[in-house]
Design a protein around this motif. Structure first.
Motif, mmCIF file in Angstrom:
data_model
loop_
_atom_site.group_PDB
_atom_site.id
_atom_site.type_symbol
_atom_site.label_atom_id
_atom_site.label_comp_id
_atom_site.label_asym_id
_atom_site.label_seq_id
_atom_site.Cartn_x
_atom_site.Cartn_y
_atom_site.Cartn_z
ATOM 1 N N VAL A 38 16.677 -6.584 -4.170
ATOM 2 C CA VAL A 38 15.090 -6.422 -4.580
ATOM 3 C C VAL A 38 15.458 -6.245 -6.070
ATOM 4 C CG1 VAL A 38 13.176 -6.297 -4.713
ATOM 5 C CG2 VAL A 38 14.359 -6.426 -2.777
ATOM 6 N N THR A 39 15.675 -6.718 -6.865
ATOM 7 C CA THR A 39 14.629 -7.608 -8.673
ATOM 8 C C THR A 39 13.511 -8.499 -8.818
ATOM 9 O OG1 THR A 39 16.143 -9.746 -8.862
ATOM 10 C CG2 THR A 39 17.484 -7.504 -8.840
ATOM 11 N N ALA A 40 12.620 -7.652 -9.738
ATOM 12 C CA ALA A 40 11.665 -7.934 -10.298
ATOM 13 C C ALA A 40 11.987 -8.867 -11.756
ATOM 14 C CB ALA A 40 10.647 -6.589 -9.611
ATOM 15 N N ARG A 41 11.211 -9.548 -12.606
ATOM 16 C CA ARG A 41 10.627 -9.806 -13.496
ATOM 17 C C ARG A 41 9.707 -10.374 -13.599
ATOM 18 N NH1 ARG A 41 11.725 -14.832 -15.690
ATOM 19 N NH2 ARG A 41 12.288 -16.185 -13.830
ATOM 20 N N GLU A 42 9.182 -10.088 -15.317
ATOM 21 C CA GLU A 42 7.947 -10.709 -15.634
ATOM 22 C C GLU A 42 7.946 -12.465 -16.492
ATOM 23 O OE1 GLU A 42 3.706 -9.376 -17.974
ATOM 24 O OE2 GLU A 42 5.297 -8.829 -18.080
ATOM 25 N N SER A 43 7.606 -12.730 -15.068
ATOM 26 C CA SER A 43 7.771 -14.772 -15.533
ATOM 27 C C SER A 43 6.994 -14.616 -16.572
ATOM 28 C CB SER A 43 8.160 -15.411 -14.355
ATOM 29 O OG SER A 43 6.330 -15.211 -13.737
ATOM 30 N N ASP A 72 0.803 -1.482 -0.141
ATOM 31 C CA ASP A 72 -0.200 -0.071 -0.643
ATOM 32 C C ASP A 72 0.988 1.526 -0.055
ATOM 33 O OD1 ASP A 72 -2.181 1.585 0.212
ATOM 34 O OD2 ASP A 72 -2.444 1.004 2.294
ATOM 35 N N ALA A 73 2.069 1.385 0.690
ATOM 36 C CA ALA A 73 2.733 2.009 0.963
ATOM 37 C C ALA A 73 3.254 2.710 -0.493
ATOM 38 C CB ALA A 73 3.518 2.012 1.811
ATOM 39 N N THR A 103 10.921 -1.307 -6.698
ATOM 40 C CA THR A 103 12.510 -2.242 -5.959
ATOM 41 C C THR A 103 12.694 -1.395 -5.451
ATOM 42 O OG1 THR A 103 13.462 -1.332 -8.052
ATOM 43 C CG2 THR A 103 12.731 -3.840 -7.864
ATOM 44 N N ASP A 104 13.772 -0.223 -5.144
ATOM 45 C CA ASP A 104 14.667 0.364 -4.510
ATOM 46 C C ASP A 104 13.665 0.317 -2.667
ATOM 47 O OD1 ASP A 104 17.119 1.003 -3.803
ATOM 48 O OD2 ASP A 104 15.782 2.909 -3.719
ATOM 49 N N ARG A 105 11.786 0.556 -2.453
ATOM 50 C CA ARG A 105 11.530 0.788 -2.155
ATOM 51 C C ARG A 105 11.137 -0.565 -1.152
ATOM 52 N NH1 ARG A 105 6.921 4.732 -4.654
ATOM 53 N NH2 ARG A 105 7.174 3.136 -6.514
ATOM 54 N N LEU A 106 10.735 -1.497 -1.821
ATOM 55 C CA LEU A 106 11.045 -2.751 -1.761
ATOM 56 C C LEU A 106 11.731 -3.033 -0.704
ATOM 57 C CD1 LEU A 106 8.968 -3.966 -4.488
ATOM 58 C CD2 LEU A 106 8.046 -3.685 -1.947
ATOM 59 N N ARG A 107 13.286 -3.058 -1.120
ATOM 60 C CA ARG A 107 14.079 -2.560 0.310
ATOM 61 C C ARG A 107 14.240 -2.854 0.860
ATOM 62 N NH1 ARG A 107 19.646 -0.590 0.176
ATOM 63 N NH2 ARG A 107 19.128 0.731 -1.545
ATOM 64 N N HIS A 108 14.277 -1.681 0.625
ATOM 65 C CA HIS A 108 14.401 -0.406 2.557
ATOM 66 C C HIS A 108 13.067 -1.349 3.566
ATOM 67 C CE1 HIS A 108 16.927 2.028 1.118
ATOM 68 N NE2 HIS A 108 16.998 2.554 0.172
#
Length: 451
Positions: free
Chosen positions: A120-125, A48-49, A108-113
């Protein structure tokens, strides 16, 4: 009570020492449990944040009004799979209607903190599903390759990615590669890992090392051909071009296209041939490409043009004939002369270690991804071996190869020396391996006797 306090104090002290000295052990013992609880407990509030939620459906809002109940909360992406790994956590989430995979990548940077992870890295599978890989510690600080890796013909595990996964050099999918980097940036170690991985496979190794062979000739027992100067390199490359034409004639003879031959059996490259007819694939390693492109006279310029022409032909036509290029250098720009940019355009796989200027990074990734250029110039000088790898799709990642000493690479090449194939076209360039005593060269001035 006092005994329990002592035990808790010892556990905390052990965890702190492991986190400081052995981050991988700390992660497997304490970190993975704490991180999993932190992610699962904070998941809804963090999403949400970070703006990764969507408003509730209209029918739910209408139902809440009709029943005089509080309005439902925003919906977060649904967790499909939650899996701990030896380096972090893997979270596979299902996006809600209206969300995009780029939204997760941008956050991803906000998720890491928020989750307290190292990276944290993200990719579409697949459509609507995003895989979020989180690392609990700096996996590139002390590279430890996993005990089990996926091995296949012409596919070599050479490094570890920043998300904890293994980086493979797959010549079947990415035939030709370019490796750039300044002095002491880690190019030689990366090249040794390639040779060490290919040594155990049924492949012919061809080396061109114009630094008098100081990098590749110690590995000579596993090489089918080696050249240590420009003249020998020219003859070797032209022999490879002739061998390539011979292989294409073999493929044409094996095609025999008729109405009785199914589409799957029509041969278009060596991998479509029967195993008893298939020629041995060849990997050509060029240690310093600038030495092949520099010239100081008209005769050297003619030799240089023939060398670059042969390399371009191999890059354009060699894949189907089972000839793959692995070119290394400190720079690879247009200042090396005509034909260089044409050659660079054929090198799909790009790897850049620490470079001295932004122009060198642009030579590798300028036509692929501006973000990769920025990552390449930010590699610190005190971290040799760290590199940025990318391909023509625009994707890139930071990697680091495990340190392989020259002694270890030599031992592996000697171990698999019996797997060195005998390619007739390369027979004149087969290195003559002598005993160490016969090849020793003294660098000291001879002493003179005094009366």
């Amino acid at each position: 009570m006092a005994r329990l306090s002592v035990v808790l104090l010892l556990v905390v002290a052990t965890a702190l020492v492991l986190r400081w000295r052995r981050p991988a052990w700390y992660w497997m013992t304490f970190g993975v449990v704490l991180a999993a609880l932190r992610v699962l407990v904070r998941y809804s509030s963090v999403m949400d944040a970070c703006g990764l939620t969507v408003p509730p459906a209209r029918w739910r809002l209408a139902l809440s009004r009709m029943t005089n109940r509080p309005a439902p909360e925003s919906r977060v992406p649904r967790i499909l799979r939650f899996r701990p790994t030896r380096t972090g956590l893997v979270l596979r989430i299902k996006l809600r209607p209206g969300q995009d995979a780029f939204d997760v990548s941008a956050a991803t940077d906000r998720l890491r903190h928020s989750f307290g992870m190292y990276g944290v890295t993200a990719r579409e599978s697949r459509s609507g599903v995003v895989e979020v890989r989180m690392t609990g510690y700096d996996v590139l600080r002390r590279v430890q390759m996993p005990a089990k890796v996926d091995r296949a013909p012409m596919r070599v595990p050479v490094a570890l990615r920043e998300d904890g996964s293994v980086h493979y050099r797959d010549y079947r999918s990415v035939p030709h590669g370019l490796t750039l980097g300044a002095t002491e940036s880690g190019k030689s170690v990366y090249q040794r890992n390639l040779v060490a991985g290919l040594a155990a496979q049924d492949v012919a190794l061809v080396g061109i090392d114009c630094k008098q062979g100081v990098e590749l000739f110690p590995l000579a027992r596993r090489f089918s051909a080696l050249a240590d100067n420009q003249d020998a390199a020219l003859d070797l490359l032209e022999a490879l071009v002739s061998h390539m034409e011979t292989v294409y004639q073999l493929v044409r003879e094996a095609q025999r296209i008729s109405v009785n031959v199914s589409d799957a059996e029509i041969a278009a490259d060596i991998w479509d041939l029967d195993e008893d007819l298939r020629p041995t694939p060849i990997v050509v390693l060029v240690d310093e490409v600038a030495e092949l492109a520099l010239f100081a006279s008209k005769e050297e310029e003619k030799r240089r043009d023939r060398i670059i022409t042969a390399l371009v032909r191999l890059a354009q036509l060699g894949r189907a004939a089972g000839i793959y290029l692995e070119i290394c250098g400190q720079r690879f720009g247009s200042e090396l002369g005509k034909g260089i940019t044409m050659l660079r355009a054929q090198l799909t796989g790009r790897t850049a270690h620490r470079v001295n200027d932004e122009a060198s990074a642009n030579m590798a990734f300028g036509d692929i991804s501006p973000d990769a250029v920025l990552a390449a110039i930010q590699i610190p000088a005190d971290a040799p071996g760290i590199a940025v790898v990318g391909d023509s799709t625009g994707g890139w990642s930071r990697i680091r190869a495990p340190h392989t000493s020259l002694r270890e690479a030599v031992d592996l090449c000697n171990k698999y020396a019996d797997r060195t194939p005998d390619v007739p076209a390369l027979a004149p360039f087969r290195p003559a391996v002598a005993s160490p005593a016969a090849t020793a060269v003294s660098l000291n001035k001879p002493s003179t006797a005094t009366a």
